[in-house]
Design a protein around this motif. Structure first.
Motif, PDB file in Angstrom:
ATOM      1  N   GLY A   8     -37.320 -35.128  -4.735  1.00 17.19           N
ATOM      2  CA  GLY A   8     -38.674 -35.311  -5.243  1.00 17.19           C
ATOM      3  C   GLY A   8     -39.643 -35.896  -4.236  1.00 17.19           C
ATOM      4  O   GLY A   8     -40.638 -36.506  -4.607  1.00 17.19           O
ATOM      5  N   LYS A   9     -39.395 -35.734  -2.967  1.00 18.39           N
ATOM      6  CA  LYS A   9     -40.250 -36.303  -1.923  1.00 18.39           C
ATOM      7  C   LYS A   9     -41.254 -35.294  -1.357  1.00 18.39           C
ATOM      8  O   LYS A   9     -42.155 -35.679  -0.647  1.00 18.39           O
ATOM      9  CB  LYS A   9     -39.403 -36.849  -0.770  1.00 18.39           C
ATOM     10  CG  LYS A   9     -38.383 -37.877  -1.184  1.00 18.39           C
ATOM     11  CD  LYS A   9     -39.033 -39.168  -1.555  1.00 18.39           C
ATOM     12  CE  LYS A   9     -37.968 -40.200  -1.883  1.00 18.39           C
ATOM     13  NZ  LYS A   9     -38.515 -41.456  -2.290  1.00 18.39           N
ATOM     14  N   LEU A  10     -41.097 -34.028  -1.666  1.00 22.08           N
ATOM     15  CA  LEU A  10     -41.982 -32.992  -1.152  1.00 22.08           C
ATOM     16  C   LEU A  10     -43.199 -32.915  -2.063  1.00 22.08           C
ATOM     17  O   LEU A  10     -43.091 -32.613  -3.239  1.00 22.08           O
ATOM     18  CB  LEU A  10     -41.231 -31.653  -1.135  1.00 22.08           C
ATOM     19  CG  LEU A  10     -41.864 -30.511  -0.364  1.00 22.08           C
ATOM     20  CD1 LEU A  10     -41.997 -30.879   1.109  1.00 22.08           C
ATOM     21  CD2 LEU A  10     -41.012 -29.269  -0.505  1.00 22.08           C
ATOM     22  N   LYS A  11     -44.373 -33.219  -1.521  1.00 14.22           N
ATOM     23  CA  LYS A  11     -45.546 -33.345  -2.369  1.00 14.22           C
ATOM     24  C   LYS A  11     -46.657 -32.354  -2.082  1.00 14.22           C
ATOM     25  O   LYS A  11     -47.489 -32.119  -2.938  1.00 14.22           O
ATOM     26  CB  LYS A  11     -46.117 -34.749  -2.237  1.00 14.22           C
ATOM     27  CG  LYS A  11     -45.178 -35.800  -2.771  1.00 14.22           C
ATOM     28  CD  LYS A  11     -45.819 -37.143  -2.772  1.00 14.22           C
ATOM     29  CE  LYS A  11     -44.839 -38.152  -3.333  1.00 14.22           C
ATOM     30  NZ  LYS A  11     -45.445 -39.391  -3.630  1.00 14.22           N
ATOM     31  N   GLY A  12     -46.776 -31.832  -0.930  1.00 11.70           N
ATOM     32  CA  GLY A  12     -47.885 -30.945  -0.609  1.00 11.70           C
ATOM     33  C   GLY A  12     -49.082 -31.729  -0.108  1.00 11.70           C
ATOM     34  O   GLY A  12     -49.033 -32.940   0.075  1.00 11.70           O
ATOM     35  N   SER A  60     -58.829 -28.257  -4.611  1.00 12.18           N
ATOM     36  CA  SER A  60     -57.889 -27.330  -3.997  1.00 12.18           C
ATOM     37  C   SER A  60     -57.761 -27.658  -2.523  1.00 12.18           C
ATOM     38  O   SER A  60     -58.698 -28.162  -1.894  1.00 12.18           O
ATOM     39  CB  SER A  60     -58.367 -25.885  -4.166  1.00 12.18           C
ATOM     40  OG  SER A  60     -59.564 -25.675  -3.468  1.00 12.18           O
ATOM     41  N   PRO A  61     -56.599 -27.414  -1.910  1.00 11.56           N
ATOM     42  CA  PRO A  61     -56.415 -27.698  -0.493  1.00 11.56           C
ATOM     43  C   PRO A  61     -57.332 -26.852   0.356  1.00 11.56           C
ATOM     44  O   PRO A  61     -57.679 -25.749   0.010  1.00 11.56           O
ATOM     45  CB  PRO A  61     -54.954 -27.342  -0.232  1.00 11.56           C
ATOM     46  CG  PRO A  61     -54.359 -26.920  -1.503  1.00 11.56           C
ATOM     47  CD  PRO A  61     -55.426 -26.856  -2.535  1.00 11.56           C
ATOM     48  N   LYS A  62     -57.700 -27.406   1.491  1.00 10.02           N
ATOM     49  CA  LYS A  62     -58.549 -26.683   2.437  1.00 10.02           C
ATOM     50  C   LYS A  62     -57.728 -25.814   3.327  1.00 10.02           C
ATOM     51  O   LYS A  62     -56.636 -26.060   3.624  1.00 10.02           O
ATOM     52  CB  LYS A  62     -59.350 -27.652   3.273  1.00 10.02           C
ATOM     53  CG  LYS A  62     -60.386 -28.340   2.453  1.00 10.02           C
ATOM     54  CD  LYS A  62     -61.222 -29.200   3.354  1.00 10.02           C
ATOM     55  CE  LYS A  62     -62.345 -29.811   2.574  1.00 10.02           C
ATOM     56  NZ  LYS A  62     -63.191 -30.608   3.371  1.00 10.02           N
TER      57      LYS A  62
END
Length: 62
Positions: A8-12, A60-62
């Motif tokens: 559960g460490k992968l967050k984006g 939203s991500p750039k």
């Protein structure tokens, strides 16, 4: 990466603006004290990002 995801460490990508800044943007815009374009210039971000913050949609991500 699979181990990281499993734990559960992968967050984006995280939002660039903090939550207090987002609240300030919403409040100031709602009060009519500043325009959308001025907020975008002040926070060095795009007008579309500021618009999403005001509308309450996740950034939203750039």
């Amino acid at each position: 990466m699979a181990l990281t995801k499993k734990n559960g460490k992968l967050k984006g990508k995280q939002p660039e603006l903090s939550e207090p800044a987002r609240r300030s943007i919403r409040r100031r815009y709602a009060e009519g004290r500043i325009s959308l374009a001025d907020l975008a210039t002040e926070y060095s971000d795009g007008r579309s990002t500021i618009h999403r913050i005001i509308r309450g949609n996740p950034e939203s991500p750039k």
